[in-house]
Design an enzyme around this catalytic site. Sequence first.
Site, PDB file in Angstrom:
ATOM      1  N   LYS A  39       0.835  -1.213   0.000  1.00 13.87           N
ATOM      2  CA  LYS A  39       0.000   0.000   0.000  1.00 13.87           C
ATOM      3  C   LYS A  39       0.869   1.262   0.000  1.00 13.87           C
ATOM      4  CE  LYS A  39      -2.795   0.845   3.672  1.00 13.87           C
ATOM      5  NZ  LYS A  39      -2.489   2.201   4.169  1.00 13.87           N
ATOM      6  N   SER A  40       1.876   1.291   0.865  1.00 12.75           N
ATOM      7  CA  SER A  40       2.730   2.489   0.952  1.00 12.75           C
ATOM      8  C   SER A  40       3.435   2.753  -0.378  1.00 12.75           C
ATOM      9  CB  SER A  40       3.794   2.303   2.038  1.00 12.75           C
ATOM     10  OG  SER A  40       3.189   2.255   3.292  1.00 12.75           O
ATOM     11  N   ARG A  44       2.954   5.967  -3.255  1.00  8.15           N
ATOM     12  CA  ARG A  44       4.109   6.773  -3.669  1.00  8.15           C
ATOM     13  C   ARG A  44       4.342   6.681  -5.170  1.00  8.15           C
ATOM     14  NH1 ARG A  44       4.195   5.640   1.537  1.00  8.15           N
ATOM     15  NH2 ARG A  44       5.446   6.881   3.004  1.00  8.15           N
ATOM     16  N   ARG A 141      -8.737  12.194  12.338  1.00 14.68           N
ATOM     17  CA  ARG A 141      -7.320  11.896  12.604  1.00 14.68           C
ATOM     18  C   ARG A 141      -6.474  13.183  12.592  1.00 14.68           C
ATOM     19  NH1 ARG A 141      -5.646   6.909   8.918  1.00 14.68           N
ATOM     20  NH2 ARG A 141      -3.753   7.103  10.169  1.00 14.68           N
ATOM     21  N   GLN A 188       4.703   9.206   7.216  1.00 16.99           N
ATOM     22  CA  GLN A 188       3.791  10.150   6.562  1.00 16.99           C
ATOM     23  C   GLN A 188       4.266  11.584   6.803  1.00 16.99           C
ATOM     24  OE1 GLN A 188      -0.203   9.174   7.815  1.00 16.99           O
ATOM     25  NE2 GLN A 188      -0.180   7.229   6.721  1.00 16.99           N
ATOM     26  N   ASP A 336       1.742  -1.277  11.791  1.00 13.61           N
ATOM     27  CA  ASP A 336       0.465  -1.716  11.199  1.00 13.61           C
ATOM     28  C   ASP A 336       0.157  -3.182  11.498  1.00 13.61           C
ATOM     29  OD1 ASP A 336       0.077   0.806  10.167  1.00 13.61           O
ATOM     30  OD2 ASP A 336       0.863   0.307   8.189  1.00 13.61           O
ATOM     31  N   ARG A 367      -6.807   1.564  17.578  1.00 11.89           N
ATOM     32  CA  ARG A 367      -6.561   0.126  17.461  1.00 11.89           C
ATOM     33  C   ARG A 367      -6.265  -0.543  18.806  1.00 11.89           C
ATOM     34  NH1 ARG A 367      -3.364   0.132  11.594  1.00 11.89           N
ATOM     35  NH2 ARG A 367      -5.293   0.183  10.391  1.00 11.89           N
ATOM     36  N   ARG A 409      -7.554  -3.403   8.999  1.00 12.40           N
ATOM     37  CA  ARG A 409      -6.656  -4.358   9.670  1.00 12.40           C
ATOM     38  C   ARG A 409      -7.314  -5.018  10.880  1.00 12.40           C
ATOM     39  NH1 ARG A 409      -2.502  -3.517   6.387  1.00 12.40           N
ATOM     40  NH2 ARG A 409      -1.823  -1.400   5.981  1.00 12.40           N
TER      41      ARG A 409
END
Length: 449
Positions: A39-40, A44, A141, A188, A336, A367, A409
């Site tokens: 995903k990361s 990018r 967030r 991030q 994660d 989480r 997740r």
Amino acid sequence: MSAAVITLKTQENASHNLIIQRPPAGLSLQGRIRVPGDKSISHRALMLGAIAEGETEIQGLLLGEDPRSTAHCFRALGAEISELNTELVRVKGIGLGNFQEPVDVLNAGNSGTTIRLMLGLLASHPGRFFTVTGDDSLRSRPMSRVVKPLQQMSAEIWGRKGNTLAPLAIQGQALKPIHYHSPIASAQVKSCILLAGLNTDGKTTVSEPALSRDHSERMLRAFGAELSIDPETNSVTVTGNAKLYGQKVVVPGDISSAAFWLVAGSIIPGSELVVENVGVNPTRTGILEALEMMGADIQLENQREVAGEPVADLRVRSSRLKSCTIAGDIIPRLIDEIPILAVAATFAEGTTIIRDAAELRVKESDRITVMAQQLNKMGAKITELPDGMEITGGTTLVGAEVDSHTDHRIGMSLAIAALNASGTTTIHRAEAAAISYPNFTNTLVEVCR
Ligand code: S3P
């Protein structure tokens, strides 16, 4: 041994219940599988492709909801991005500094990486005005972690609650380079500042208290940016007035998605799984180290380097896990994977302590609270700590009604716990998995066969 019964039911409100019933005699997992693209790296590749000159070809892109949000935003900024319906995606870049002013709000959906990295680019586009928002989770967030350093660079950003929450409005400016000492180890934050620094007159440096994932650094270099890295101080410097050129990017499988199978294969007796083509960048392999500490049997096979990222096939065989303590600098390298590690710890002998992970409280959900509440409904013994969890292992889990809280997740971690619980578990709002792993349920059925 018979397979688990796995059913997906669509509710009237279009959300999905994933129902998992383990056969009374238990089951074992077998097979060779692949997980979707990282995903990361996918985010990018789309972003750097969009701000580069020329064409970027991305192989193995994650076709999940989060990269779709990125593609949607960068199309609105002027990049041409092919449909995200095959894993080969082409991006026609517009060159750094050339965003068009979008006619509508940019919606980053559920994706923290999209909004925070994009903010660095938007803030450094003089003369243009942008608005950004996200879904319910993203709008709660913290954005101050990127807004503050960008303001130090002279960015003009406004938002709710003293410019800390999206929706945000950005009046692009000519930014000045800074040296930013980030109080948190966050890729991030680091990436946002580096991307902002690309379009400044000078050198921008970010240092962080522990090393976070370095995909931006690797990819920025591959696209032609000038970057220097000081491992002693965990700092990265980017030279402004950069020119990026389109590249061929190959996205490896996501170790964060592989983690579900590594834990499932470890805790379910008699299992043996091979997860092929997984990215094993050292800034992401904390999960392998943690599982090794717990006595897992995981082997890295066929190790190789693909397009600047290390890759391997991971073979896992079931084993008796024992507790461990996970804290300190390893945390950003497995942040994660903590929800699925909590599942592993529930089945391990002894008490596992997870600390220094307060960041978990500001992810797609809190989480720490959500994982403790949901696993405890199944009979786990998890106590929340302000910055982690204390997990008493060796418990027997019993099927229950649980909820993903729309966090991908969490939903997938609960599904793996359900495979090793007696009776039937219903996971509400299981569709959240599509954020990072659209095929999760299919693979679950495949390995249970
Ligand atoms: C990400 C960085 C991490 C991680 C997130 C993806 C990225 O967040 O949790 O899923 O792609 O840069 P932080 O930078 O907030 O730690």
